[in-house]
Design a protein around this motif. Structure first.
Motif, PDB file in Angstrom:
ATOM      1  N   LEU A   1      31.177 -13.371   1.504  1.00  0.00           N
ATOM      2  CA  LEU A   1      31.055 -12.270   0.545  1.00  0.00           C
ATOM      3  C   LEU A   1      29.752 -12.338  -0.246  1.00  0.00           C
ATOM      4  O   LEU A   1      29.151 -11.310  -0.547  1.00  0.00           O
ATOM      5  N   GLU A   2      29.292 -13.553  -0.554  1.00  0.00           N
ATOM      6  CA  GLU A   2      28.067 -13.680  -1.344  1.00  0.00           C
ATOM      7  C   GLU A   2      26.834 -13.194  -0.584  1.00  0.00           C
ATOM      8  O   GLU A   2      25.799 -12.927  -1.185  1.00  0.00           O
ATOM      9  N   ASN A   3      26.927 -13.056   0.726  1.00  0.00           N
ATOM     10  CA  ASN A   3      25.803 -12.550   1.525  1.00  0.00           C
ATOM     11  C   ASN A   3      25.833 -11.036   1.678  1.00  0.00           C
ATOM     12  O   ASN A   3      25.012 -10.481   2.396  1.00  0.00           O
ATOM     13  N   ASN A   4      26.780 -10.380   1.030  1.00  0.00           N
ATOM     14  CA  ASN A   4      26.945  -8.940   1.209  1.00  0.00           C
ATOM     15  C   ASN A   4      26.759  -8.124  -0.061  1.00  0.00           C
ATOM     16  O   ASN A   4      27.163  -6.976  -0.124  1.00  0.00           O
ATOM     17  N   ASP A   5      26.169  -8.715  -1.080  1.00  0.00           N
ATOM     18  CA  ASP A   5      25.775  -7.993  -2.293  1.00  0.00           C
ATOM     19  C   ASP A   5      26.936  -7.245  -2.951  1.00  0.00           C
ATOM     20  O   ASP A   5      26.786  -6.113  -3.392  1.00  0.00           O
TER      21      ASP A   5
ATOM     22  N   GLU B   1      29.271 -13.501 -12.210  1.00  0.00           N
ATOM     23  CA  GLU B   1      30.211 -14.540 -12.628  1.00  0.00           C
ATOM     24  C   GLU B   1      31.157 -14.989 -11.505  1.00  0.00           C
ATOM     25  O   GLU B   1      31.914 -15.935 -11.677  1.00  0.00           O
ATOM     26  N   SER B   2      31.129 -14.321 -10.376  1.00  0.00           N
ATOM     27  CA  SER B   2      32.085 -14.581  -9.298  1.00  0.00           C
ATOM     28  C   SER B   2      31.845 -15.912  -8.598  1.00  0.00           C
ATOM     29  O   SER B   2      30.713 -16.368  -8.456  1.00  0.00           O
ATOM     30  N   LEU B   3      32.929 -16.497  -8.144  1.00  0.00           N
ATOM     31  CA  LEU B   3      32.837 -17.608  -7.205  1.00  0.00           C
ATOM     32  C   LEU B   3      32.412 -17.050  -5.854  1.00  0.00           C
ATOM     33  O   LEU B   3      32.568 -15.853  -5.592  1.00  0.00           O
ATOM     34  N   SER B   4      31.894 -17.888  -4.999  1.00  0.00           N
ATOM     35  CA  SER B   4      31.596 -17.486  -3.625  1.00  0.00           C
ATOM     36  C   SER B   4      32.917 -17.346  -2.872  1.00  0.00           C
ATOM     37  O   SER B   4      33.931 -17.914  -3.276  1.00  0.00           O
ATOM     38  N   GLY B   5      32.887 -16.605  -1.778  1.00  0.00           N
ATOM     39  CA  GLY B   5      34.114 -16.436  -1.016  1.00  0.00           C
ATOM     40  C   GLY B   5      33.850 -16.098   0.436  1.00  0.00           C
ATOM     41  O   GLY B   5      32.798 -15.557   0.782  1.00  0.00           O
ATOM     42  N   VAL B   6      34.829 -16.428   1.258  1.00  0.00           N
ATOM     43  CA  VAL B   6      34.757 -16.161   2.699  1.00  0.00           C
ATOM     44  C   VAL B   6      36.050 -15.515   3.140  1.00  0.00           C
ATOM     45  O   VAL B   6      37.132 -15.892   2.687  1.00  0.00           O
ATOM     46  N   ILE B   7      35.934 -14.530   4.027  1.00  0.00           N
ATOM     47  CA  ILE B   7      37.096 -13.953   4.699  1.00  0.00           C
ATOM     48  C   ILE B   7      36.960 -14.390   6.158  1.00  0.00           C
ATOM     49  O   ILE B   7      35.916 -14.210   6.766  1.00  0.00           O
ATOM     50  N   ALA B   8      38.015 -14.983   6.702  1.00  0.00           N
ATOM     51  CA  ALA B   8      37.952 -15.508   8.076  1.00  0.00           C
ATOM     52  C   ALA B   8      39.154 -15.033   8.870  1.00  0.00           C
ATOM     53  O   ALA B   8      40.218 -14.767   8.328  1.00  0.00           O
ATOM     54  N   ILE B   9      38.950 -14.948  10.179  1.00  0.00           N
ATOM     55  CA  ILE B   9      40.029 -14.568  11.082  1.00  0.00           C
ATOM     56  C   ILE B   9      40.290 -15.737  12.028  1.00  0.00           C
ATOM     57  O   ILE B   9      39.379 -16.409  12.487  1.00  0.00           O
ATOM     58  N   PHE B  10      41.563 -15.979  12.282  1.00  0.00           N
ATOM     59  CA  PHE B  10      41.983 -17.037  13.196  1.00  0.00           C
ATOM     60  C   PHE B  10      42.985 -16.468  14.176  1.00  0.00           C
ATOM     61  O   PHE B  10      43.817 -15.637  13.803  1.00  0.00           O
ATOM     62  N   ASP B  11      42.914 -16.947  15.394  1.00  0.00           N
ATOM     63  CA  ASP B  11      43.876 -16.543  16.409  1.00  0.00           C
ATOM     64  C   ASP B  11      45.200 -17.249  16.130  1.00  0.00           C
ATOM     65  O   ASP B  11      45.220 -18.458  15.917  1.00  0.00           O
ATOM     66  N   ASN B  12      46.276 -16.505  16.131  1.00  0.00           N
ATOM     67  CA  ASN B  12      47.613 -17.069  15.891  1.00  0.00           C
ATOM     68  C   ASN B  12      48.129 -17.659  17.190  1.00  0.00           C
ATOM     69  O   ASN B  12      48.745 -16.981  18.002  1.00  0.00           O
ATOM     70  N   LYS B  13      47.887 -18.944  17.399  1.00  0.00           N
ATOM     71  CA  LYS B  13      48.237 -19.604  18.660  1.00  0.00           C
ATOM     72  C   LYS B  13      49.603 -20.222  18.575  1.00  0.00           C
ATOM     73  O   LYS B  13      50.060 -20.720  17.645  1.00  0.00           O
TER      74      LYS B  13
END
Length: 76
Positions: A55-59, A64-76
């Motif tokens: 998220l921090e790379n997308n302006d 004041e925000s923390l950095s964040g990531v949205i990730a996808i995982f295959d439900n195996k």
């Protein structure tokens, strides 16, 4: 002792704020910010090979925000 809630400052045009308060991960956003998160999720669903979005790379995050990531995982 109750803490005073500090509203996110979206005046800079940034639309999302991530916080960790009282042992809770908090996601605050404007309508446009939440729609942007939906778009990020759709993008990951349609192109799962990219794996994640920082998220921090997308302006979109407030100063004041923390950095964040949205990730996808295959439900195996």
């Amino acid at each position: 002792m109750k803490m005073n809630f500090k509203e996110p400052d979206f005046s800079s045009g940034k639309q999302i704020e991530l916080r960790y308060e009282n042992d809770v991960i908090c996601l605050y956003g404007t309508k446009k910010g939440l729609e942007t998160l939906i778009d990020f999720c759709r993008d990951l669903i349609e192109k799962p090979n990219q794996g994640h979005i920082h998220l921090e790379n997308n302006d979109v995050l407030t100063k004041e925000s923390l950095s964040g990531v949205i990730a996808i995982f295959d439900n195996k």
